[in-house]
Design an enzyme around this catalytic site. Structure first.
Site: not given
Ligand code: GRF
Length: 230
Positions: A113, A115, A142, A151
């Site tokens: 994932n 995050h 991360s 997370d």
């Molecule tokens: C990103 O900021 C990611 O870190 C978080 O959600 C957002 C997703 O953005 N988990 P995208 O859909 O990849 O543009």
């Protein structure tokens, strides 16, 4: 001798899909070697990322929680879709659903994932505002292995950005996003070039225990080469 088949990446999204796009670009530009985007799954039928995937001719599936009788039915449809795509790696990239421990134990250990915080700081939502409220001077993103703890799984890689005095949550998120993309591409390249495993909450790269997350630009290059130091 036949060449090994490319690793099959399956990406789960709920929205814009800019990290999905980074993976697609990384594969097209051959920075992520020996990989193919095997499928994209969204819980949101109107996720803009789905349109992108369709335009690249990548198979997509929509699995809506609202269309299912229970969370269990939703997760079982999700698991089925992941299995249909024969995923080698599952990447949650802006997938806004909390998955149950039962579901996660049905997945392989190859689930990551992204995050938007320097974990273990700020699990969950509103990470940018929380970094500002705490007057942090560094913020970041991360990539971690997914475990039943939200997370909370072991962190493989991170990228850091400086917080500016004038930052708002929006400006910080905007400035971080391109670095998330670089981190995503470099981490995927690393996965393709090295044997990366998560066993009992510990990460091993080519059999060596990872003591702390790899940092983009320090021990993880933009092309996924890593130096783990002594
Ligand atoms: C990103 O900021 C990611 O870190 C978080 O959600 C957002 C997703 O953005 N988990 P995208 O859909 O990849 O543009």
């Amino acid at each position: 001798m036949s060449k090994a088949s490319p690793a099959r990446l399956v990406v789960l999204i709920s929205g814009r899909g800019s990290n999905l796009e980074a993976i697609h670009t990384g594969i097209s530009d051959q920075i992520i070697p020996s990989a193919v985007l095997a499928g994209v799954i969204s819980d949101q039928p109107r996720a803009p990322g789905l349109e992108k995937a369709r335009a690249w001719n990548i198979p997509t599936r929509v699995i809506e929680r609202q269309q299912m009788d229970s969370k269990q039915a939703f997760e079982s449809a999700l698991l089925h879709a992941v299995e249909e795509f024969s995923a080698d790696w599952i990447i949650l990239a802006g997938f806004m659903r909390v998955l149950s421990p039962a579901f996660l134990s049905g997945l392989s250990s190859h689930t990551l994932n992204i995050h938007p915080s320097l974990l273990p700081k700020y699990r969950g939502l509103d990470t940018h505002q929380r970094a500002l409220d705490a007057e942090d001077t560094l913020h970041g993103a991360s990539i971690h292995f997914v475990t039943p703890e939200l997370d909370g799984g072991p962190v493989l890689s991170q990228v850091q950005v400086s917080v500016r005095a004038e930052d708002t949550a929006e400006s910080l998120a905007r400035r971080l996003l391109p670095y998330e993309h670089k981190l995503m591409i470099a981490t995927m390249a690393l996965l393709m070039r090295h044997a990366v495993q998560c066993v009992d909450e510990s990460i091993y790269i080519d059999g060596n225990l990872l003591e702390k997350p790899l940092t983009l630009g320090v021990d993880l290059s933009h092309h996924g080469e890593c130096s783990l130091g002594g």
